[in-house]
Design a protein around this motif. Structure first.
Motif, PDB file in Angstrom:
ATOM      1  N   LYS A  80      40.006  31.909  52.426  1.00 11.86           N
ATOM      2  CA  LYS A  80      39.249  30.685  52.155  1.00 11.86           C
ATOM      3  C   LYS A  80      38.404  30.811  50.891  1.00 11.86           C
ATOM      4  O   LYS A  80      38.443  29.929  50.014  1.00 11.86           O
ATOM      5  CB  LYS A  80      38.357  30.353  53.350  1.00 11.86           C
ATOM      6  CG  LYS A  80      37.548  29.072  53.160  1.00 11.86           C
ATOM      7  CD  LYS A  80      36.718  28.749  54.392  1.00 11.86           C
ATOM      8  CE  LYS A  80      35.926  27.456  54.191  1.00 11.86           C
ATOM      9  NZ  LYS A  80      35.114  27.115  55.392  1.00 11.86           N
TER      10      LYS A  80
ATOM     11  N   ALA B 233      39.853  37.541  56.888  1.00 11.68           N
ATOM     12  CA  ALA B 233      40.704  36.402  56.553  1.00 11.68           C
ATOM     13  C   ALA B 233      39.906  35.295  55.864  1.00 11.68           C
ATOM     14  O   ALA B 233      40.350  34.728  54.854  1.00 11.68           O
ATOM     15  CB  ALA B 233      41.381  35.875  57.819  1.00 11.68           C
ATOM     16  N   VAL B 234      38.737  34.987  56.393  1.00 11.14           N
ATOM     17  CA  VAL B 234      37.909  33.933  55.802  1.00 11.14           C
ATOM     18  C   VAL B 234      37.494  34.309  54.381  1.00 11.14           C
ATOM     19  O   VAL B 234      37.582  33.500  53.444  1.00 11.14           O
ATOM     20  CB  VAL B 234      36.666  33.674  56.679  1.00 11.14           C
ATOM     21  CG1 VAL B 234      35.686  32.758  55.945  1.00 11.14           C
ATOM     22  CG2 VAL B 234      37.062  33.058  58.009  1.00 11.14           C
TER      23      VAL B 234
ATOM     24  N   ARG C 114      48.827  32.706  56.703  1.00 11.35           N
ATOM     25  CA  ARG C 114      48.103  33.926  56.349  1.00 11.35           C
ATOM     26  C   ARG C 114      46.993  34.224  57.362  1.00 11.35           C
ATOM     27  O   ARG C 114      46.772  35.382  57.712  1.00 11.35           O
ATOM     28  CB  ARG C 114      47.532  33.804  54.929  1.00 11.35           C
ATOM     29  CG  ARG C 114      48.620  33.892  53.857  1.00 11.35           C
ATOM     30  CD  ARG C 114      48.056  33.948  52.451  1.00 11.35           C
ATOM     31  NE  ARG C 114      49.117  34.295  51.502  1.00 11.35           N
ATOM     32  CZ  ARG C 114      48.941  34.442  50.193  1.00 11.35           C
ATOM     33  NH1 ARG C 114      47.728  34.257  49.667  1.00 11.35           N
ATOM     34  NH2 ARG C 114      49.947  34.774  49.411  1.00 11.35           N
ATOM     35  N   TYR C 115      46.294  33.198  57.811  1.00 13.90           N
ATOM     36  CA  TYR C 115      45.286  33.412  58.863  1.00 13.90           C
ATOM     37  C   TYR C 115      45.944  34.021  60.107  1.00 13.90           C
ATOM     38  O   TYR C 115      45.439  34.984  60.692  1.00 13.90           O
ATOM     39  CB  TYR C 115      44.613  32.086  59.235  1.00 13.90           C
ATOM     40  CG  TYR C 115      43.376  31.766  58.437  1.00 13.90           C
ATOM     41  CD1 TYR C 115      42.192  32.450  58.656  1.00 13.90           C
ATOM     42  CD2 TYR C 115      43.395  30.758  57.470  1.00 13.90           C
ATOM     43  CE1 TYR C 115      41.045  32.145  57.928  1.00 13.90           C
ATOM     44  CE2 TYR C 115      42.258  30.452  56.738  1.00 13.90           C
ATOM     45  CZ  TYR C 115      41.090  31.151  56.964  1.00 13.90           C
ATOM     46  OH  TYR C 115      39.956  30.857  56.235  1.00 13.90           O
TER      47      TYR C 115
ATOM     48  N   TRP D 191      39.152  38.227  61.436  1.00 18.43           N
ATOM     49  CA  TRP D 191      38.811  36.844  61.096  1.00 18.43           C
ATOM     50  C   TRP D 191      37.860  36.802  59.907  1.00 18.43           C
ATOM     51  O   TRP D 191      38.011  35.982  58.986  1.00 18.43           O
ATOM     52  CB  TRP D 191      38.184  36.150  62.300  1.00 18.43           C
ATOM     53  CG  TRP D 191      37.691  34.763  62.010  1.00 18.43           C
ATOM     54  CD1 TRP D 191      38.436  33.626  61.891  1.00 18.43           C
ATOM     55  CD2 TRP D 191      36.329  34.378  61.780  1.00 18.43           C
ATOM     56  NE1 TRP D 191      37.617  32.550  61.606  1.00 18.43           N
ATOM     57  CE2 TRP D 191      36.330  32.981  61.532  1.00 18.43           C
ATOM     58  CE3 TRP D 191      35.126  35.068  61.772  1.00 18.43           C
ATOM     59  CZ2 TRP D 191      35.160  32.281  61.266  1.00 18.43           C
ATOM     60  CZ3 TRP D 191      33.958  34.372  61.504  1.00 18.43           C
ATOM     61  CH2 TRP D 191      33.986  32.988  61.257  1.00 18.43           C
TER      62      TRP D 191
END
Length: 422
Positions: free
Chosen positions: A200, A195-196, A309-310, A192
């Motif tokens: 993001k 991913a962030v 994608r997350y 996570w």
């Protein structure tokens, strides 16, 4: 509803690569002749034991082969294949022929090392399957992430953290299932974070993965030296036992290898089927692959690129967590610093070798696991080869594969490229 169709083409084998492959195969035949065949005395026999130690199901008779004759036959076959490859080539079968040549070369090596001795071949293959488990799971994690366009070199760090957390929680709760769940949860947390940072905030994905690897190395080393090594009751988790599958476990050779083992091997086969089918035969897989190939077109057709994608990175974290838990809950039953030993990176090499497909990654992982097992077994057997060279074998294989000996892979077009929504 509109859909996206992802087309792939066979890559033609260039004349230069054809000649290089032919020379490599002829070189293997020359080595087999000079180093293996001519060093064996006529009349020597090589005995391959075909029953892993400690098992009573799936017993098979030993293979006893004449060493010199076997080596000579394999040498001639490799020479002929090399000549054909050099003169006219094998087209799209080039890699398959290379696999045959490598298999014959490896069996020649084993025959030479076993001449006048005995080697538990099935035991070595069984160990190879277990050694391949974390590599294959790391490769599966990479396939999920990169098919969606996210490079994830943090798999090594995720596996290392999962191994430590699995050992710690498994020891405290005395429950291997709780240890497995905790291992997966720790890996998903790191996934996570990756991913962030990469989706993001659009941080360079290589840097993000490197930071997670460094964090995992430092954190696990600190906690291990501070607590796990000091208080042994925190580093003694239960491990998953062998679970023989009725009837299948009694099949000679295949039974002991694949159907009389622990949970993690069965999970590898289950994930192989699920991922191969899901990625290439379902709408879900088509959408995920489209995000990794052409995210702008996918977005135009209503696919949420960021959410996809997350999801892919988090699922990759789940698979990496299972791979990390294998080290402590499926193998040695304790955590040691840096015990993943680069298996996450080798998993990425297996992913590339397998051309970003679960099936290809599976066979590539088996190859790397087999190399590792051969190096360990022959070190014990005593071949005169320095231990240091045997220990390098898995990593040398990785470098050879990544150097492009098997041909250029076809990575997803948008792999590693952050998506900017217009």
């Amino acid at each position: 509803m509109a859909t996206i169709v992802v087309h792939r083409k066979w890559e033609a084998v260039s004349p230069t690569r054809q000649r290089v492959m032919g020379l490599v195969e002829l070189g293997s035949a020359l080595i087999m002749l000079l180093v293996f065949t001519l060093k064996v005395q006529p009349g020597q026999m090589a005995t391959f034991v075909m029953t892993p130690g400690g098992l009573t199901q799936g017993i098979a008779g030993n293979w006893v082969v004449p060493a010199f004759s076997t080596l000579m036959a394999l040498t001639v076959v490799n020479f002929l294949l090399g000549m054909v490859q050099l003169v006219r080539g094998f087209g799209r079968w080039t890699n398959a022929v290379l696999g045959v040549v490598v298999a014959f070369f490896v069996f020649s090596f084993l025959t030479w090392a076993t001449a006048g001795k005995s080697l538990n071949l099935l035991g070595m293959l069984s160990a190879a399957v277990l050694l391949a488990v974390p590599i294959i799971l790391g490769a599966f994690s990479g396939v999920l992430c990169e098919r969606a366009g996210v490079v994830n070199i943090a798999i090594e760090g995720m596996m290392l953290m999962a191994a430590m957390v699995g050992a710690l929680v498994g020891s405290v709760t005395k429950n291997m299932w709780m240890g497995l769940l905790a291992a997966v949860a720790s890996s998903v947390l790191l996934a996570w974070v990756h991913a962030v940072l990469s989706i993001k905030y659009k941080i360079n994905q290589i840097i993000s993965g490197t930071v997670i690897n460094i964090f995992s190395t430092g954190m696990t080393s600190y906690l291990s030296s501070k607590f796990l090594q000091t208080y042994q009751e925190l580093n003694n988790p239960p491990i998953f036992p062998r679970v023989p599958i009725p009837l299948l476990a009694d099949i000679p050779i295949l039974g002991p290898l694949f159907f009389n083992t622990n949970l993690f091997v069965y999970l590898v086969f289950l994930l192989l089927i699920i991922l191969q089918v899901a990625l290439f035969t379902t709408r879900w897989g088509l959408r995920l692959r489209s995000v990794g190939e052409h995210p702008k077109a996918a977005d135009t057709l209503g696919i949420n690129v960021f959410a996809t994608r997350y999801m892919a990175v988090l699922l990759g974290g789940v698979v990496a967590g299972i791979g990390g838990a294998f080290f402590t809950l499926g193998s040695v039953g304790r955590f040691d610093e840096m015990m993943t030993a680069g298996k996450g990176f080798i998993g990425l090499a297996a992913m590339i070798f397998g051309n970003w497909t679960p099936l290809g990654a599976f066979f590539a992982g088996l190859l790397f696991g087999f190399t590792d097992s051969v190096a360990t077994k022959l070190t014990i057997l005593g071949t005169g080869i320095p231990i240091q060279f045997m220990a390098m074998a898995p990593y040398i294989t990785t470098m050879v594969v990544l150097a492009g000996l098997v041909g250029r892979g076809q990575m997803p077009a948008a792999d590693g490229t952050p998506y900017e929504k217009e």
